[in-house]
Enzyme design. Structure first.
Site, mmCIF file in Angstrom:
data_model
loop_
_atom_site.group_PDB
_atom_site.id
_atom_site.type_symbol
_atom_site.label_atom_id
_atom_site.label_comp_id
_atom_site.label_asym_id
_atom_site.label_seq_id
_atom_site.Cartn_x
_atom_site.Cartn_y
_atom_site.Cartn_z
ATOM 1 N N ARG A 56 -14.466 -26.274 16.801
ATOM 2 C CA ARG A 56 -13.825 -26.964 17.921
ATOM 3 C C ARG A 56 -12.345 -26.631 18.020
ATOM 4 N NH1 ARG A 56 -16.487 -30.150 20.934
ATOM 5 N NH2 ARG A 56 -18.269 -31.271 20.117
ATOM 6 N N ARG A 105 -11.468 -35.161 30.823
ATOM 7 C CA ARG A 105 -12.244 -34.424 29.817
ATOM 8 C C ARG A 105 -11.891 -32.936 29.858
ATOM 9 N NH1 ARG A 105 -18.154 -35.831 31.367
ATOM 10 N NH2 ARG A 105 -18.767 -34.446 29.681
#
Ligand SMILES: [Zn+2]
Length: 216
Positions: free
Chosen positions: A88, A170
């Site tokens: 990530r 987001r």
């Protein structure tokens, strides 16, 4: 083929991960699947992860990394894998690189699904969920003119996650986290971008064409 797939929310990453992995006959390894398998299998790592999740806390990086290491050590991942949801960030990417290096291996390719923000908003903010059967409709793609589910007649509503403001937030979070990761892999010279607009099959086809030159 050892592959990492990255892409923003709404890019169809989960679906593409499945098709690409199946085309290449390699396992699709997502962090979500790994978590569920460890928790339901009652492994030590699963039990540890559960103590954090039960408190509503994020599972620490070390636990995630240990689970990924275990999963990549399994038999079916020895000839390749497609990672979805990991790494990530750059710190995790470096750990993955060192992990593979210990095994005399390296990533072959990082595939980035590219969709512009407005397209993501169009895809996600147009979704309506049925309050009775849970089916998802799209105001534009399904040409939904009323607020009723065509399957069961239930009332449709827009999930908070799908509201434009939330989607844009987001996307911002994704950009912040992922832009450095994408630069890192570009620097390693293993990053390839794939246009992820259009029908699912066309995106898969584009991805496969991008992968072909890297197949041994
Ligand atoms: Zn319904």
């Amino acid at each position: 083929m050892r592959l990492v797939l990255v892409g923003p929310p709404g890019a169809g990453k989960g679906t593409q991960a499945q098709y690409i992995a199946s085309n290449l006959s390699i396992p699709k390894i997502s962090t979500g699947d790994i978590f569920r398998a460890n928790v339901s299998g009652g492994t030590d790592l699963g039990k540890l992860a559960k103590t954090f999740m039960d408190r509503g806390d994020l599972v620490p990086d070390e636990v995630t990394i240990a689970m990924v290491r275990d999963r990549l050590s399994e038999d079916d991942a020895q000839d390749g894998f497609l990672l979805d949801g990991f790494p990530r960030n750059v710190a995790q990417a470096e750990i993955l690189r060192d992990m593979l290096k210990d095994w005399g291996l390296a990533l072959d390719l990082v595939l980035e699904l590219v969709v512009d923000d407005d397209e993501v908003v169009r895809r996600l903010a147009g979704r309506r969920t049925c309050s009775q059967c849970g089916r998802i409709w799209h105001v534009e793609f399904d040409d939904k003119k009323d607020d009723k589910c065509d399957a069961c007649g239930g009332a449709l509503f827009q999930r908070d996650d799908d509201k434009e403001e939330t989607v844009r937030h987001r996307l911002e979070v994704y950009q912040e986290q992922t832009a450095p990761l994408v630069s890192y892999y570009a620097g390693e010279d293993i990053l390839v971008g794939v246009d992820a607009t259009g029908p699912v099959e066309e995106v898969t086809q584009r991805a496969m064409e991008a992968i072909r030159p890297y197949l041994g």
